[in-house]
Design a protein around this motif. Structure first.
Motif, PDB file in Angstrom:
ATOM      1  N   VAL A 628       1.090  -1.007  -0.111  1.00  0.00           N
ATOM      2  CA  VAL A 628       0.205   0.090  -0.431  1.00  0.00           C
ATOM      3  C   VAL A 628       0.701   1.205  -0.403  1.00  0.00           C
ATOM      4  CG1 VAL A 628      -1.811   1.172   1.750  1.00  0.00           C
ATOM      5  CG2 VAL A 628      -1.758  -0.708   1.176  1.00  0.00           C
ATOM      6  N   THR A 629       0.432   2.094  -0.802  1.00  0.00           N
ATOM      7  CA  THR A 629       1.381   3.649  -0.980  1.00  0.00           C
ATOM      8  C   THR A 629       0.698   4.613  -0.211  1.00  0.00           C
ATOM      9  OG1 THR A 629       2.467   2.667  -3.312  1.00  0.00           O
ATOM     10  CG2 THR A 629       2.487   5.073  -2.709  1.00  0.00           C
ATOM     11  N   LEU A 647       9.290   3.954  12.780  1.00  0.00           N
ATOM     12  CA  LEU A 647       7.975   4.334  13.867  1.00  0.00           C
ATOM     13  C   LEU A 647       7.599   3.165  12.256  1.00  0.00           C
ATOM     14  CD1 LEU A 647       5.833   5.316  15.240  1.00  0.00           C
ATOM     15  CD2 LEU A 647       5.414   7.513  13.802  1.00  0.00           C
ATOM     16  N   ILE A 648       7.277   3.028  11.030  1.00  0.00           N
ATOM     17  CA  ILE A 648       7.474   2.667  10.352  1.00  0.00           C
ATOM     18  C   ILE A 648       7.584   0.836  11.157  1.00  0.00           C
ATOM     19  CG2 ILE A 648       6.305   1.651   8.318  1.00  0.00           C
ATOM     20  CD1 ILE A 648       6.577   4.235   7.275  1.00  0.00           C
ATOM     21  N   GLY A 649       8.926   0.798  10.519  1.00  0.00           N
ATOM     22  CA  GLY A 649       8.827  -0.747  11.376  1.00  0.00           C
ATOM     23  C   GLY A 649       8.371  -1.313  12.778  1.00  0.00           C
ATOM     24  N   SER A 650       8.765  -0.398  13.502  1.00  0.00           N
ATOM     25  CA  SER A 650       7.618  -0.671  15.498  1.00  0.00           C
ATOM     26  C   SER A 650       6.623  -0.846  14.424  1.00  0.00           C
ATOM     27  CB  SER A 650       7.719   0.465  16.117  1.00  0.00           C
ATOM     28  OG  SER A 650       6.636   1.446  15.529  1.00  0.00           O
ATOM     29  N   GLN A 651       5.608  -0.590  13.520  1.00  0.00           N
ATOM     30  CA  GLN A 651       4.563  -1.378  13.571  1.00  0.00           C
ATOM     31  C   GLN A 651       4.268  -2.722  12.531  1.00  0.00           C
ATOM     32  OE1 GLN A 651       1.756  -0.255  14.732  1.00  0.00           O
ATOM     33  NE2 GLN A 651       3.293   0.794  15.999  1.00  0.00           N
ATOM     34  N   VAL A 672       5.056   6.745   0.311  1.00  0.00           N
ATOM     35  CA  VAL A 672       6.231   5.425   1.234  1.00  0.00           C
ATOM     36  C   VAL A 672       5.688   4.116   0.567  1.00  0.00           C
ATOM     37  CG1 VAL A 672       6.965   4.300   3.181  1.00  0.00           C
ATOM     38  CG2 VAL A 672       6.525   6.762   2.602  1.00  0.00           C
ATOM     39  N   GLU A 673       6.057   3.045   0.312  1.00  0.00           N
ATOM     40  CA  GLU A 673       5.213   1.768  -0.430  1.00  0.00           C
ATOM     41  C   GLU A 673       5.694   0.827   0.812  1.00  0.00           C
ATOM     42  OE1 GLU A 673       4.947   0.266  -4.485  1.00  0.00           O
ATOM     43  OE2 GLU A 673       5.721  -1.288  -3.130  1.00  0.00           O
ATOM     44  N   VAL A 674       4.024  -0.018   1.854  1.00  0.00           N
ATOM     45  CA  VAL A 674       4.580  -0.567   3.026  1.00  0.00           C
ATOM     46  C   VAL A 674       3.694  -1.761   2.623  1.00  0.00           C
ATOM     47  CG1 VAL A 674       5.059   1.082   4.673  1.00  0.00           C
ATOM     48  CG2 VAL A 674       2.934   0.725   3.912  1.00  0.00           C
ATOM     49  N   ASP A 675       4.381  -2.611   2.755  1.00  0.00           N
ATOM     50  CA  ASP A 675       3.693  -4.926   2.674  1.00  0.00           C
ATOM     51  C   ASP A 675       2.913  -4.859   4.101  1.00  0.00           C
ATOM     52  OD1 ASP A 675       4.772  -4.749   0.273  1.00  0.00           O
ATOM     53  OD2 ASP A 675       6.747  -5.484   1.265  1.00  0.00           O
ATOM     54  N   LEU A 676       1.661  -4.860   3.902  1.00  0.00           N
ATOM     55  CA  LEU A 676       1.010  -4.998   4.945  1.00  0.00           C
ATOM     56  C   LEU A 676       0.091  -6.107   4.989  1.00  0.00           C
ATOM     57  CD1 LEU A 676      -0.451  -1.523   5.370  1.00  0.00           C
ATOM     58  CD2 LEU A 676       0.850  -2.255   6.760  1.00  0.00           C
ATOM     59  N   HIS A 677      -0.403  -6.459   5.940  1.00  0.00           N
ATOM     60  CA  HIS A 677      -1.211  -8.306   5.632  1.00  0.00           C
ATOM     61  C   HIS A 677      -2.931  -7.936   5.784  1.00  0.00           C
ATOM     62  CE1 HIS A 677      -2.155  -7.724  10.199  1.00  0.00           C
ATOM     63  NE2 HIS A 677      -1.151  -7.929  10.726  1.00  0.00           N
ATOM     64  N   GLY A 678      -3.405  -6.060   6.089  1.00  0.00           N
ATOM     65  CA  GLY A 678      -4.684  -5.927   6.324  1.00  0.00           C
ATOM     66  C   GLY A 678      -4.864  -4.737   6.690  1.00  0.00           C
ATOM     67  N   VAL A 679      -6.159  -4.643   6.651  1.00  0.00           N
ATOM     68  CA  VAL A 679      -6.566  -3.058   6.892  1.00  0.00           C
ATOM     69  C   VAL A 679      -6.675  -2.496   8.552  1.00  0.00           C
ATOM     70  CG1 VAL A 679      -8.726  -3.979   7.766  1.00  0.00           C
ATOM     71  CG2 VAL A 679      -8.622  -1.105   6.284  1.00  0.00           C
ATOM     72  N   ASP A 680      -6.351  -3.813   9.106  1.00  0.00           N
ATOM     73  CA  ASP A 680      -6.491  -3.396  10.855  1.00  0.00           C
ATOM     74  C   ASP A 680      -4.734  -2.776  11.481  1.00  0.00           C
ATOM     75  OD1 ASP A 680      -5.000  -5.506   9.977  1.00  0.00           O
ATOM     76  OD2 ASP A 680      -5.643  -6.550  12.404  1.00  0.00           O
ATOM     77  N   LEU A 685      -0.772   1.227  11.522  1.00  0.00           N
ATOM     78  CA  LEU A 685       0.281   2.502  11.421  1.00  0.00           C
ATOM     79  C   LEU A 685       0.077   3.843  10.638  1.00  0.00           C
ATOM     80  CD1 LEU A 685       3.017   2.900  10.454  1.00  0.00           C
ATOM     81  CD2 LEU A 685       2.148   1.651   7.734  1.00  0.00           C
ATOM     82  N   LEU A 686      -0.792   4.311  10.246  1.00  0.00           N
ATOM     83  CA  LEU A 686      -1.785   5.271  10.122  1.00  0.00           C
ATOM     84  C   LEU A 686      -1.910   5.774  11.365  1.00  0.00           C
ATOM     85  CD1 LEU A 686      -4.637   5.580   7.346  1.00  0.00           C
ATOM     86  CD2 LEU A 686      -1.926   5.973   6.886  1.00  0.00           C
ATOM     87  N   THR A 687      -2.176   5.258  11.777  1.00  0.00           N
ATOM     88  CA  THR A 687      -2.542   5.976  13.788  1.00  0.00           C
ATOM     89  C   THR A 687      -1.446   6.631  14.290  1.00  0.00           C
ATOM     90  OG1 THR A 687      -4.860   4.946  14.230  1.00  0.00           O
ATOM     91  CG2 THR A 687      -3.982   5.553  16.224  1.00  0.00           C
ATOM     92  N   ALA A 688       0.063   5.880  14.462  1.00  0.00           N
ATOM     93  CA  ALA A 688       0.708   6.120  14.774  1.00  0.00           C
ATOM     94  C   ALA A 688       1.765   7.108  14.377  1.00  0.00           C
ATOM     95  CB  ALA A 688       1.488   4.695  14.533  1.00  0.00           C
ATOM     96  N   LEU A 689       1.549   7.182  12.537  1.00  0.00           N
ATOM     97  CA  LEU A 689       1.787   8.272  12.120  1.00  0.00           C
ATOM     98  C   LEU A 689       1.514   9.808  12.165  1.00  0.00           C
ATOM     99  CD1 LEU A 689       2.756   5.950   8.799  1.00  0.00           C
ATOM    100  CD2 LEU A 689       4.498   7.728   9.968  1.00  0.00           C
TER     101      LEU A 689
END
Length: 708
Positions: A628-629, A647-651, A672-680, A685-689
């Motif tokens: 997801v970008t 911070l992204i890595g910590s999530q 930033v393109e990040v590899d995720l396992h789901g919307v949760d 991640l968005l909340t932390a950022l």
């Protein structure tokens, strides 16, 4: 009103109601002052200055004594030792009911969770049906709070401003009080985006230096034309409010320099015939802009608003909007539905254009027919934010619809049966697509066919709550068999993951434990994502239901045929946990899109709808295999980028690509393109950022240009 002096308030009331019950006003003033004694506002002022200011705002609408007393006492039951019984004993049951109604509205949380907001919206409209004056007091209360919002904590300011922008400003506009809507919007805009507002004000000042006082010049031009024809009129001009200008810039994607009609002028005449004469004079003197003429005198709005709107190319080629109305029309345009209670010279006004609030609310409730709180909230927001268009039937009847309505909305406005069987439409005699946006004054003819049923894509096309509710109801009935089949497949897959076999008895038992009538209802709810197959498993086998198997990334969704290949759309990058739909593409198999992907709007023809495939993510744990970008704007300072990456890595998210999309002296914008396992995981991640002080802006990036 900053001084809390009863004589000042009485002077305002006497201006329009010399027969006011001064003793009642004085008693209410004294009682409110005693009850609030010792209380202060955030600014440090005595608290009672606020109720007095609210009452003063309501005098601008020339409201009755009961409403003004309610304003003076509106916080007593909530914030002082006063009770409903005390108010009823001293001021009568009617005023006590009004005060209690305002108190209940104050306690409604209209900006909380979606479900709670939806429920409370319905309560708000129930309060309106009992006595609309409760809402008038609440709107005046919110207006004064917004005028004095700078005394609040910054986070409280933002919360109040967003609630005002989303709810109270459009509600004021829907009730016909456009001046209040504009002021509420601009006060909220000042809090939410002060930089943008200040930028627009600076541009106005620059424009004034360059071209002089345009408003005074154009006002004089209009007045001279009217004087020459012997039409007695008042002419007013003003620059549009900063938020109104900003919204137009965003909607039309224009810079300030390319924006037209940033000035508005109002012509107030004596009679309706003079209004049309004035229109003719203005169109003869200046060139009318095509498509920018609206006659709300011959076709009034539901809240009683009557006026002629036209846009002309005026002095120096500048576009200006001109509104023309009579003095009685102007009174209703200023007060809206509140004009029903307005007083003049001590008696209730007999303005022929004032709308009966009971009739207005009845019409509104009829159009807001939703089957549950969520649908009601959706319909209310559509109604509040919409302007109106007036469409003719072949028989000459007029149907009133919100701006942006389509022939499908028109069909459902006539009758649900006609809407359900619609196959085509003619506008002014010409066959048009069903997604065509209707314009004022068009004549629409609906073409129907036996056996036709509503299509799911219509939900993305229609604007009215009535149409949406009817389409959803029909789709639920028609899709039940298909949903049951999909639900059965999802349950089978979930059970097989745990070595269990689905039986009719197991489904009946699960339905009974979940308080559902039968197994079909259970499967239908699973098929439409109201319930998950995992819940059924956990209901029957609690020891297994909490365990989640790893999902095969090669077959992550249910609903595909055995020979169909699968891909993921780059335009919306759907994630496990989101609602999805599949679209078949020749040579590429089925591509997954999120249900709200913008590119789906182009796939609504009858031929395209055959390509849609109902899909759902499989239950279980998905691997982090879904990029997801994100668009992230960060402060340009030493170490900031490193902290953001950490911070992204910590999530638990892996950065697979990073591009500097824009560089400024103070900020960088990254993709930033990040590899995720789901919307949760995305939400976490968005909340932390967002909580990171060095992050100025953050958004999930959609790329419509990458649509398959």
């Amino acid at each position: 009103m900053d001084k809390f002096d009863v004589e000042d308030l009485l002077a305002l009331i006497r201006n329009y109601n010399p027969r006011t019950d001064e003793a009642l006003i004085r008693r209410a003033f004294d009682y409110g002052q005693r009850m609030h004694a010792g209380q202060t506002r955030h600014s440090g002022e005595p608290y009672f200055t606020h109720p007095v200011a609210v009452a003063a705002i309501l005098t601008e609408m020339r409201l009755d004594d009961a409403t003004l007393v309610t304003a003076l006492l509106h916080d007593t039951i909530e914030d002082t030792r006063s009770t409903w019984g005390d108010v009823a004993d001293k001021f009568g049951r009617d005023i006590a009911e009004l005060v209690d109604g305002v108190t209940k509205l104050t306690n409604l949380q209209l900006s909380g969770s979606h479900s709670k907001q939806a429920e409370n919206f319905r309560k708000l409209f129930m309060a309106m049906t009992r006595d609309l004056r409760v809402i008038l007091v609440k709107l005046a209360d919110r207006l004064h709070n917004m005028r004095t919002i700078r005394a609040m904590r910054p986070e409280k300011q933002v919360k109040k401003a967003r609630e005002t922008m989303d709810i109270y400003a459009p509600l004021a506009g829907r009730m016909g009080m456009q001046w209040m809507r504009e002021e509420l919007e601009d006060l909220a805009f000042k809090v939410i985006n002060p930089e943008a507002r200040n930028s627009i004000i600076r541009r106005f000042l620059t424009l004034q230096k360059e071209s002089g006082d345009v408003i005074a010049k154009i006002t004089a031009d209009i007045r001279a034309e009217l004087d020459r024809e012997g039409i007695e009129a008042n002419v007013y001009g003003r620059a549009k409010r900063p938020f109104s200008v900003w919204r137009k810039m965003q909607e039309k994607q224009l810079t300030f320099s390319r924006l037209s009609d940033i000035y508005g002028f109002r012509v107030i005449v004596g009679t309706e015939s003079e209004a049309y004469r004035a229109l003719g004079l203005i169109h003869r003197r200046w060139r009318a802009v095509p498509g920018r003429f609206k006659d709300y005198i011959s076709q009034p709005k539901a809240n009683g608003y009557r006026s002629i709107h036209t846009t002309v190319t005026g002095r120096d080629g500048k576009r200006v909007e001109v509104q023309i109305r009579t003095r009685q029309m102007h009174e209703v345009a200023e007060a809206g539905v509140a004009a029903h209670w307005a007083y003049r010279d001590g008696v209730r006004s007999t303005n022929p254009f004032a709308v009966d609030p009971a009739e207005w609310i009845a019409q509104l409730n009829e159009r807001l027919g939703g089957e549950d709180h969520d649908e009601f909230l959706e319909h209310v927001k559509l109604e509040m934010y919409s302007d109106q268009v007036f469409i003719f039937t072949p028989k000459g009847d007029v149907i009133q619809l919100p701006k942006g309505a389509t022939p499908i909305d028109f069909a459902y406005a006539i009758h649900t049966r006609i809407g359900n069987s619609t196959v085509g439409a003619k506008v002014d005699g010409i066959r048009v697509p069903l997604w065509t946006r209707l314009k004022n004054g068009q004549l629409v003819e609906i073409i129907t066919a036996a056996g036709q049923r509503p299509q799911a894509a219509w939900l993305e096309i229609v604007q009215t709550g009535r149409a949406k509710a009817a389409i959803r109801r029909s789709l639920r009935e028609e899709d039940r068999a298909r949903l049951i089949r999909l639900g059965a497949e999802l349950v089978r897959i979930s059970f097989e993951h745990h070595g269990r076999r689905v039986t009719d008895k197991a489904l009946r038992t699960a339905a009974s434990k979940l308080a559902l009538p039968d197994a079909d209802e259970l499967l239908a709810r699973i098929g439409c994502a109201e319930m998950s197959a995992q819940e059924v498993l956990q209901t029957l086998y609690p020891e297994l239901g909490t365990r989640k198997e790893t999902v095969d990334p090669a077959r992550p969704v249910a609903g595909l045929e055995a020979d169909q290949t699968l891909g993921r759309a780059e335009c919306c990058q759907p994630l496990p946990g989101e609602r999805i739909v599949g679209i078949t593409y020749r040579g590429r198999g089925v591509i997954i899109h999120s249900i709200d992907c913008p590119s789906l709007a182009e796939l609504d023809s009858e031929e395209d709808l055959k390509r849609w495939v109902d899909l759902q993510w499989r239950d279980g744990t998905h691997p982090p295999a879904y990029p997801v970008t994100l668009s992230v704007t960060i402060r340009h300072d030493a170490g900031v980028l490193g902290r953001i990456c950490t911070l992204i890595g910590s999530q638990g998210a892996n950065i697979s690509n990073l591009v500097f999309a824009d560089r400024k002296p103070d900020f960088y914008r990254l993709e930033v393109e990040v590899d995720l396992h789901g919307v949760d995981q995305l939400h976490a991640l968005l909340t932390a950022l967002e909580a990171e002080s060095d992050v100025a802006q953050l958004a999930r990036l959609l790329r419509p240009e990458l649509a398959p």
